[in-house]
Design a protein around this motif. Structure first.
Motif, PDB file in Angstrom:
ATOM      1  N   HIS A 202      35.070  40.817  42.585  1.00 19.06           N
ATOM      2  CA  HIS A 202      33.935  41.408  41.874  1.00 19.06           C
ATOM      3  C   HIS A 202      34.050  41.086  40.381  1.00 19.06           C
ATOM      4  CE1 HIS A 202      32.680  43.382  45.551  1.00 19.06           C
ATOM      5  NE2 HIS A 202      33.920  43.790  45.728  1.00 19.06           N
ATOM      6  N   GLU A 203      33.828  42.046  39.519  1.00 14.08           N
ATOM      7  CA  GLU A 203      33.807  41.773  38.080  1.00 14.08           C
ATOM      8  C   GLU A 203      35.165  41.288  37.586  1.00 14.08           C
ATOM      9  OE1 GLU A 203      32.895  44.107  33.852  1.00 14.08           O
ATOM     10  OE2 GLU A 203      32.783  45.173  35.775  1.00 14.08           O
ATOM     11  N   ARG A 204      35.141  40.247  36.754  1.00 12.24           N
ATOM     12  CA  ARG A 204      36.373  39.706  36.187  1.00 12.24           C
ATOM     13  C   ARG A 204      36.544  40.185  34.752  1.00 12.24           C
ATOM     14  NH1 ARG A 204      37.132  33.669  38.707  1.00 12.24           N
ATOM     15  NH2 ARG A 204      35.840  33.942  40.558  1.00 12.24           N
ATOM     16  N   THR A 205      37.760  40.533  34.405  1.00 15.33           N
ATOM     17  CA  THR A 205      38.090  40.934  33.048  1.00 15.33           C
ATOM     18  C   THR A 205      39.345  40.180  32.617  1.00 15.33           C
ATOM     19  OG1 THR A 205      39.403  42.802  33.861  1.00 15.33           O
ATOM     20  CG2 THR A 205      37.085  43.229  33.321  1.00 15.33           C
TER      21      THR A 205
ATOM     22  N   GLN B  33      40.964  35.310  33.030  1.00 15.30           N
ATOM     23  CA  GLN B  33      39.931  36.149  33.633  1.00 15.30           C
ATOM     24  C   GLN B  33      40.176  36.287  35.137  1.00 15.30           C
ATOM     25  OE1 GLN B  33      37.122  37.647  32.072  1.00 15.30           O
ATOM     26  NE2 GLN B  33      38.207  37.123  30.172  1.00 15.30           N
TER      27      GLN B  33
ATOM     28  N   HIS C   5      38.726  33.541  43.956  1.00 12.88           N
ATOM     29  CA  HIS C   5      38.672  33.321  42.509  1.00 12.88           C
ATOM     30  C   HIS C   5      38.378  31.864  42.165  1.00 12.88           C
ATOM     31  CE1 HIS C   5      40.693  37.280  41.971  1.00 12.88           C
ATOM     32  NE2 HIS C   5      40.192  37.222  40.749  1.00 12.88           N
TER      33      HIS C   5
ATOM     34  N   ASP D  49      31.667  40.445  48.752  1.00 13.99           N
ATOM     35  CA  ASP D  49      32.549  39.506  48.085  1.00 13.99           C
ATOM     36  C   ASP D  49      33.923  40.121  47.883  1.00 13.99           C
ATOM     37  OD1 ASP D  49      30.501  37.678  47.926  1.00 13.99           O
ATOM     38  OD2 ASP D  49      29.839  38.396  45.955  1.00 13.99           O
TER      39      ASP D  49
ATOM     40  N   ASP E  26      39.593  39.381  38.682  1.00 18.22           N
ATOM     41  CA  ASP E  26      39.318  40.717  39.194  1.00 18.22           C
ATOM     42  C   ASP E  26      40.668  41.431  39.247  1.00 18.22           C
ATOM     43  OD1 ASP E  26      39.101  42.956  40.897  1.00 18.22           O
ATOM     44  OD2 ASP E  26      37.410  42.074  41.964  1.00 18.22           O
ATOM     45  N   ARG E  27      40.854  42.425  38.383  1.00 22.03           N
ATOM     46  CA  ARG E  27      42.172  43.032  38.236  1.00 22.03           C
ATOM     47  C   ARG E  27      42.660  43.671  39.541  1.00 22.03           C
ATOM     48  NH1 ARG E  27      45.495  47.095  37.016  1.00 22.03           N
ATOM     49  NH2 ARG E  27      47.016  46.764  35.341  1.00 22.03           N
TER      50      ARG E  27
END
Length: 363
Positions: free
Chosen positions: A223-226, A257, A340, A220, A259-260
């Motif tokens: 990945h992790e969203r912050t 939110q 996203h 993908d 993925d940085r």
């Protein structure tokens, strides 16, 4: 003797009945607890005679609702193929199968399924003659949504690799030719200026390969969203890219939110695109879109802008309007936004430059 025969006949009848009841109970449990949707269909009326709980769960209807419906109600787009390829096959051959069958749920959602079936023998009695045609069939629907989704993802990856191969073979030819040409001239003349051209072409190839690998990376893209702050990440990228003497103006900010790392890449490509097309002294503005239905942000500049006739093509792989552009920067932007779940559009800024709008962001 006759009494004994009668008693034996009664015993056999009782045993047969008990065996039949046991078998029916087994089949009833298989029917009730199967992971596949099972539906008994009447050939003549094309109506559902019975359905199992999984069928109700898969399609979102109650048992009573399904028993009042027809196959056409849940296969509106595929019913002709169901009749021609599946029902007719079960009638003539006793069994049948078809895949890629779309079912419509009560909520209007589409479920990808495959269906197998078999004709049911006529019940005991007058219809049980050897040449009697079956009046019913059992149809079993299996939810293959995950399989179809994985297949489509695999197809997309293969398509990406095909595009990657095409771009590599085509767009790397020019810098490779430059390297070969100047290497030969350097060998013939000994002039060191040719090494500068070779180095520039090699750097160009490295840049192109780096961007291509971003587009063809495995797994993908997001990945992790912050939680990220729009102004903070824009200013960080601006500083890291050493954009001076260009100017960055933050007109408004928000948090959302994302993925940085991927958002960082998105801004890198936005800013580099502005500098490449607007000049080293370009002014770039970043802000929050205004309006109740415009959840997102914009990035605009005061450069030359993009002609209206070219705006539909700028996110395509390899599209560039500069002689030394890779044509992949905005393709990367589009890939990141899509991953996203956002949408991206392009227009003209108030100063006649380029304005990108990224929408569909949940604050």
């Amino acid at each position: 003797m006759s009494n004994e025969s009668t008693d034996e006949g009664d015993i056999e009848t009782g045993e047969t009945h008990e065996i039949r009841s046991s078998v029916e109970e087994r089949y009833r449990k298989v029917f009730e607890h199967n992971n596949d949707a099972i539906m008994i269909v009447n050939f003549e009326t094309e109506s559902f005679v019975d359905v199992n709980p999984r069928a109700c769960e898969l399609l979102g209807y109650s048992r009573e609702e399904l028993l009042s419906m027809e196959p056409e109600d849940i296969h509106p787009d595929d019913i002709a193929r169901v009749r021609e390829e599946f029902i007719s096959q079960v009638k003539t051959e006793g069994t049948g199968f078809t895949d890629d069958l779309t079912c419509l749920t009560k909520d209007g959602d589409e479920v990808q399924t495959e269906i197998s079936g078999a004709a049911l023998e006529p019940a005991d009695g007058a219809d049980a003659a050897a040449d009697a045609e079956p009046k019913q069939m059992v149809a079993m629907l299996r939810d293959v949504s995950d399989r179809v989704r994985n297949r489509r993802q695999l197809e997309e990856k293969v398509e990406r690799l095909d595009r990657f191969a095409g771009i590599v073979s085509h767009d790397l030819q020019n810098p490779l030719s430059i390297i070969q040409g100047h290497a030969e001239l350097a060998r013939q003349t000994g002039d060191v200026k040719h090494f500068d051209a070779i180095e520039d072409a090699a750097d160009r190839m490295e840049e192109m390969l780096s961007e291509l690998l971003q587009l063809t990376r495995e797994g993908d893209l997001v990945h992790e969203r912050t939680e990220v702050d729009l102004a903070a990440i824009a200013e960080t990228v601006w500083t890291d890219c050493d954009m001076a003497p260009a100017t960055l103006e933050i007109e408004s900010s928000t948090t959302f939110q994302a993925d940085r790392d991927r958002l960082y890449e998105l801004f890198v490509n936005f800013f580099e695109n502005a500098r490449d097309h607007g000049g080293s002294s370009v002014t770039v503005r970043v802000g929050v879109l205004e309006g109740p239905e415009q959840n997102g942000f914009y990035v605009e500049d005061d450069g030359a802008g993009i002609p209206a006739e070219d705006r539909d093509d700028i996110f395509e792989w390899g599209h560039t309007t500069t002689g030394d552009g890779t044509g992949f920067g905005l393709a990367i932007v589009a890939e990141i936004a899509e991953a996203h779940g956002w949408e991206i559009g392009v227009g003209e800024s108030a100063n006649g430059g380029t304005r990108f709008e990224v929408t569909g962001i949940d604050s």
